[in-house]
Write an enzyme that holds these catalytic residues in place. Structure first.
Site, PDB file in Angstrom:
ATOM      1  N   CYS A   3       2.442  -1.219  14.909  1.00 35.40           N
ATOM      2  CA  CYS A   3       2.421  -1.166  13.450  1.00 35.40           C
ATOM      3  C   CYS A   3       1.788  -2.411  12.840  1.00 35.40           C
ATOM      4  CB  CYS A   3       3.847  -1.002  12.949  1.00 35.40           C
ATOM      5  SG  CYS A   3       3.982  -1.152  11.169  1.00 35.40           S
TER       6      CYS A   3
ATOM      7  N   GLU B 266       0.810  -1.214   0.000  1.00 32.30           N
ATOM      8  CA  GLU B 266       0.000   0.000   0.000  1.00 32.30           C
ATOM      9  C   GLU B 266       0.847   1.270   0.000  1.00 32.30           C
ATOM     10  OE1 GLU B 266      -1.869  -1.410   3.851  1.00 32.30           O
ATOM     11  OE2 GLU B 266      -1.728   0.732   4.235  1.00 32.30           O
TER      12      GLU B 266
ATOM     13  N   CYS C 253       7.633  -3.553  15.365  1.00 31.95           N
ATOM     14  CA  CYS C 253       7.150  -2.450  16.210  1.00 31.95           C
ATOM     15  C   CYS C 253       5.689  -2.746  16.617  1.00 31.95           C
ATOM     16  CB  CYS C 253       7.220  -1.119  15.462  1.00 31.95           C
ATOM     17  SG  CYS C 253       8.871  -0.757  14.824  1.00 31.95           S
TER      18      CYS C 253
ATOM     19  N   CYS D 292       0.019   2.996   8.488  1.00 29.74           N
ATOM     20  CA  CYS D 292       0.870   2.059   7.766  1.00 29.74           C
ATOM     21  C   CYS D 292       0.436   0.594   7.914  1.00 29.74           C
ATOM     22  CB  CYS D 292       2.273   2.306   8.307  1.00 29.74           C
ATOM     23  SG  CYS D 292       3.440   1.008   8.256  1.00 29.74           S
TER      24      CYS D 292
ATOM     25  N   CYS E 210       3.553   8.588   0.405  1.00 30.77           N
ATOM     26  CA  CYS E 210       4.228   7.728   1.366  1.00 30.77           C
ATOM     27  C   CYS E 210       4.230   6.329   0.751  1.00 30.77           C
ATOM     28  CB  CYS E 210       3.433   7.758   2.678  1.00 30.77           C
ATOM     29  SG  CYS E 210       4.069   6.619   3.894  1.00 30.77           S
TER      30      CYS E 210
ATOM     31  N   CYS F 106       7.187  -6.539   7.076  1.00 28.05           N
ATOM     32  CA  CYS F 106       8.367  -5.964   7.730  1.00 28.05           C
ATOM     33  C   CYS F 106       8.763  -6.897   8.870  1.00 28.05           C
ATOM     34  CB  CYS F 106       8.035  -4.580   8.273  1.00 28.05           C
ATOM     35  SG  CYS F 106       9.438  -3.781   9.082  1.00 28.05           S
TER      36      CYS F 106
HETATM   37  S1  SF4 Z   1       6.958   0.997  11.971  1.00 24.64           S
HETATM   38 FE1  SF4 Z   1       6.233  -0.886  10.959  1.00 24.64          FE
HETATM   39  S2  SF4 Z   1       7.065  -0.814   8.906  1.00 24.64           S
HETATM   40 FE2  SF4 Z   1       8.219   0.660  10.140  1.00 24.64          FE
HETATM   41  S3  SF4 Z   1      10.006  -0.480  10.919  1.00 24.64           S
HETATM   42 FE3  SF4 Z   1       8.418  -0.655  12.490  1.00 24.64          FE
HETATM   43  S4  SF4 Z   1       7.356  -2.549  12.000  1.00 24.64           S
HETATM   44 FE4  SF4 Z   1       8.512  -1.980  10.170  1.00 24.64          FE
END
Ligand code: SF4
Length: 344
Positions: A120, A93, A117, A334, A106, A113
């Site tokens: 996220c 996306e 985090c 995100c 963006c 990923c």
């Molecule tokens: S915020 Fe999300 S996309 Fe960005 S590094 Fe952390 S886990 Fe990965």
């Protein structure tokens, strides 16, 4: 045999390819121009080349592309969220946001990923794969064509950790910047990282003056580790040392992203420690109201609490802004939309 994607090649590589094919070097430049300036996606349309040469090319080469699966338009502001389908069936996306100065996008650099985090949505199923330079460019080109506009800014802050896909991201930036292609200014690009310290040093040495943005989210290592597992590997102190190096090499101000989470990182001690560690650094803090996801049951700090936090930082001499919430009606955080779509 899989065809080679011409969109992944730098100008030099495209020229070399044509020399290898026994053609003139300038043919390579014509093709690069066609793919990256005109944003065309079919070899058969490169009419500057003879039909014979186009047919010959099509046997072993292709121009990769991605397609718009869905576009969600915010009713609140002019934000547009794209779900793109990749050629292998994966989905990524991107978001386009209209500001007074132009349109900013963006974009994603990986499918999923692996950084974990907690706040996220992109990381919940881990890393699927890296995006190629051509696929990252395709996000930009598709948005520009769809909106019939040239983007003014590009932010690598969608799904993925850009520095975890280092080589492809650098190649993407080089191709994007090339004057025979989009001629996109490095200064209008921001790369956001969760703090992969060795790669920040490497990036500083590349001589590409993009804006570096660090997802900090807490000034305390112990707290940061709880929300960002990368904190177990690199201490805030090490990230800051890398930022000093980046500033020295590029002369660019570093941005710190700070998602304000109610009761987690908006306390008095957070404000004091954040002010202390950033003192004297050429930087800017961007406060982000938390965009809640299902898996992280924290609430965003109130508008007043965020304003107070901002004022406190400003009073301590740290330039700070609050990021405007964009497209909150279309899951603009995100990874949220892709995840919903994939989960069905
Ligand atoms: S915020 Fe999300 S996309 Fe960005 S590094 Fe952390 S886990 Fe990965």
């Amino acid at each position: 045999m899989q065809k080679t994607d011409l969109k992944n090649l730098s100008l030099r590589e495209t020229k070399d390819l044509f020399l290898e094919l026994g053609e003139k070097e300038y043919r390579g430049e014509q093709v690069f121009n066609f793919i990256h300036k005109n944003m065309e996606t079919s070899i058969s349309k490169i009419t500057a080349l003879s039909k014979t040469l186009r047919d010959k090319l099509e046997k072993n080469y292709t121009i990769g592309d991605i397609s718009i699966l869905e576009r969600y338009d915010s009713k609140i502001d002019d934000t547009k969220k794209y779900l793109f389908l990749l050629e292998d069936g994966n989905i990524i996306e991107s978001v386009a946001m209209k500001y007074k100065y132009g349109t900013s996008a963006c974009i994603s650099t990986q499918v999923g990923c692996r950084m974990g985090c907690v706040f996220c949505a992109s990381t919940k199923e881990g890393l699927v794969r890296n995006l190629t330079p051509g696929e990252i460019l395709s996000e930009v080109y598709n948005i520009q064509k769809d909106l019939n506009t040239k983007l003014s800014n590009i932010v690598l802050m969608g799904s993925g950790e850009p520095l975890d896909n280092y080589e492809n991201v650098i190649k993407f930036l080089n191709i994007l910047h090339n004057s025979k292609g989009q001629n996109f200014g490095y200064r209008n690009v921001t790369l956001s990282t969760c703090g992969v310290v060795p790669k920040i040093y490497k990036l500083a040495d590349e001589d590409i003056p993009i804006t570096l943005s660090i997802s900090l989210h807490s000034p305390f290592d112990e707290e940061r580790k709880k929300i960002m597992p990368i904190g177990n590997k690199y201490k805030i102190e090490e990230i800051l040392a890398a930022c000093y190096y980046y500033i020295e090499k590029t002369n660019r101000r570093v941005t710190f992203e700070y998602t304000v989470i109610n009761g987690v990182n908006d306390r008095k001690e957070d404000l004091e420690e954040l002010s202390r560690i950033l003192k004297g650094l050429l930087c800017h803090v961007n406060l982000i109201p938390l965009n809640p996801i299902e898996e992280y049951n924290k609430t965003k700090a109130s508008g007043n609490a965020i304003k107070e936090f901002k004022n406190g930082l400003n009073q301590n001499g740290i330039a700070t802004t609050i990021r405007r919430e964009m497209g909150s009606d279309i899951n603009a955080a995100c990874g949220q939309l892709r995840r919903k779509y994939v989960k069905g």
